[in-house]
Design a protein around this motif. Structure first.
Motif, PDB file in Angstrom:
ATOM      1  N   ILE A   4      23.343  34.932  51.165  1.00 39.70           N
ATOM      2  CA  ILE A   4      23.349  35.512  49.827  1.00 39.70           C
ATOM      3  C   ILE A   4      21.916  35.715  49.365  1.00 39.70           C
ATOM      4  O   ILE A   4      21.073  34.839  49.546  1.00 39.70           O
ATOM      5  N   LEU A   5      21.664  36.868  48.753  1.00 42.32           N
ATOM      6  CA  LEU A   5      20.376  37.080  48.095  1.00 42.32           C
ATOM      7  C   LEU A   5      20.630  37.219  46.599  1.00 42.32           C
ATOM      8  O   LEU A   5      21.403  38.077  46.166  1.00 42.32           O
ATOM      9  N   VAL A   6      19.973  36.358  45.814  1.00 40.76           N
ATOM     10  CA  VAL A   6      20.144  36.334  44.363  1.00 40.76           C
ATOM     11  C   VAL A   6      18.913  36.940  43.692  1.00 40.76           C
ATOM     12  O   VAL A   6      17.786  36.507  43.961  1.00 40.76           O
ATOM     13  N   LEU A   7      19.137  37.917  42.835  1.00 40.07           N
ATOM     14  CA  LEU A   7      18.071  38.480  42.003  1.00 40.07           C
ATOM     15  C   LEU A   7      18.215  37.876  40.612  1.00 40.07           C
ATOM     16  O   LEU A   7      19.121  38.230  39.859  1.00 40.07           O
ATOM     17  N   GLU A   8      17.332  36.933  40.267  1.00 44.32           N
ATOM     18  CA  GLU A   8      17.423  36.203  39.000  1.00 44.32           C
ATOM     19  C   GLU A   8      16.028  35.740  38.604  1.00 44.32           C
ATOM     20  O   GLU A   8      15.376  35.016  39.354  1.00 44.32           O
ATOM     21  N   VAL A  31      15.018  35.903  44.616  1.00 45.87           N
ATOM     22  CA  VAL A  31      13.817  36.651  44.239  1.00 45.87           C
ATOM     23  C   VAL A  31      13.846  36.858  42.731  1.00 45.87           C
ATOM     24  O   VAL A  31      14.896  36.751  42.088  1.00 45.87           O
ATOM     25  N   TYR A  32      12.670  37.173  42.165  1.00 44.97           N
ATOM     26  CA  TYR A  32      12.535  37.158  40.716  1.00 44.97           C
ATOM     27  C   TYR A  32      12.395  38.542  40.077  1.00 44.97           C
ATOM     28  O   TYR A  32      12.488  38.657  38.862  1.00 44.97           O
ATOM     29  N   MET A  36      10.466  42.688  44.494  1.00 42.40           N
ATOM     30  CA  MET A  36      10.546  41.595  45.467  1.00 42.40           C
ATOM     31  C   MET A  36      11.868  41.644  46.227  1.00 42.40           C
ATOM     32  O   MET A  36      11.937  41.297  47.413  1.00 42.40           O
ATOM     33  N   PHE A  37      12.923  42.076  45.527  1.00 42.60           N
ATOM     34  CA  PHE A  37      14.244  42.143  46.144  1.00 42.60           C
ATOM     35  C   PHE A  37      14.210  43.004  47.405  1.00 42.60           C
ATOM     36  O   PHE A  37      14.670  42.594  48.474  1.00 42.60           O
ATOM     37  N   LEU A  58      12.177  46.706  38.707  1.00 47.99           N
ATOM     38  CA  LEU A  58      13.450  47.422  38.688  1.00 47.99           C
ATOM     39  C   LEU A  58      14.523  46.501  38.135  1.00 47.99           C
ATOM     40  O   LEU A  58      14.669  45.371  38.595  1.00 47.99           O
ATOM     41  N   ASN A  59      15.295  46.965  37.137  1.00 43.64           N
ATOM     42  CA  ASN A  59      16.354  46.104  36.620  1.00 43.64           C
ATOM     43  C   ASN A  59      17.552  46.101  37.572  1.00 43.64           C
ATOM     44  O   ASN A  59      17.588  46.840  38.562  1.00 43.64           O
TER      45      ASN A  59
END
Length: 225
Positions: A4-8, A31-32, A36-37, A58-59
């Motif tokens: 899983i990759l979390v963008l938070e 990633v923040y 970076m994602f 990027l949102n």
């Protein structure tokens, strides 16, 4: 083990999510911001993405839309602080498969992630997919490969390796991922089995053709492009 990759961008929330999924036998990275994602997705292939909407760069909506331009199948779940209908519609229209409104219960998030992964796995099993890279065709339903109209005979391991590279859609696939998905083992640095099989493929796929399709990205892995 699913990845899983979390963008938070909330450090506390991201750490909590990482620990929660790690404790449930997931491999979870965080990633923040949106830029970076995409740098992270160049390093590793993931089974599902969890995207917060309000992040720097990027949102989440923009990231989701950009993912879908290149990958139609990977599950995407969006996290939003807004419960307005238009925000939910926006998430779905940009390609998200599901969404959760903050605050949420972690067990509900887990249930939704597992449901998306099951749906994705069933879909990929049923789908009769044909990969095409230049003049290379890979028919996954018949397990047949051809290039320039000429059939190429591969061993089962060679075929699984080639299909894995094709499914990454141009992203490098690490030796660890190859070892796990093709040989069902953990990668051992002392063996050159993967390099040997990549060379087998190059002799069958690229030899005699003007354009090379199998590439190496040093430190990252192999890719088809």
């Amino acid at each position: 083990m699913h990845k899983i990759l979390v963008l938070e961008d909330d450090y506390k929330m991201g750490s909590e999510l990482r620990q929660f999924f790690t404790n449930r036998d997931f491999n979870c990275d965080q990633v923040y911001d949106g830029h970076m994602f995409f740098k992270q997705t160049e390093l590793t292939t993931y089974d599902i993405y969890i995207l917060d909407v309000n992040v720097p760069g990027l949102n989440g909506f923009d990231v989701c839309k950009r993912i879908r331009q290149n990958n139609k199948s990977v599950p995407i779940l969006m996290l939003t602080a807004y419960s307005a209908v238009e925000d939910k519609v926006n998430a779905l229209q940009n390609g998200a498969d599901d969404y959760l409104v903050k605050p949420f219960h972690l067990e509900e998030l887990l249930a939704r992630v597992n449901a998306l992964l099951r749906r994705s796995q069933n879909s990929s099993t049923e789908e009769k997919k044909v990969y095409q890279i230049e003049d290379l065709l890979i028919n996954s339903s018949e397990m047949k490969v051809s290039r320039g109209g000429k059939e190429i005979v591969l061993t089962p391991k060679e075929y699984r390796l080639l299909e894995l590279l094709a499914s990454a859609e141009g992203r490098p696939v690490s030796k660890q991922t190859i070892a796990t998905k093709v040989w069902d083992i953990n990668f051992e640095t002392g063996t050159n089995t993967i390099e040997v099989y990549v060379n087998y493929l190059r002799n069958k796929i690229d030899k005699g053709f003007d354009k090379t399709l199998i590439h190496t990205r040093t430190g990252f892995g192999y890719y088809l492009k």
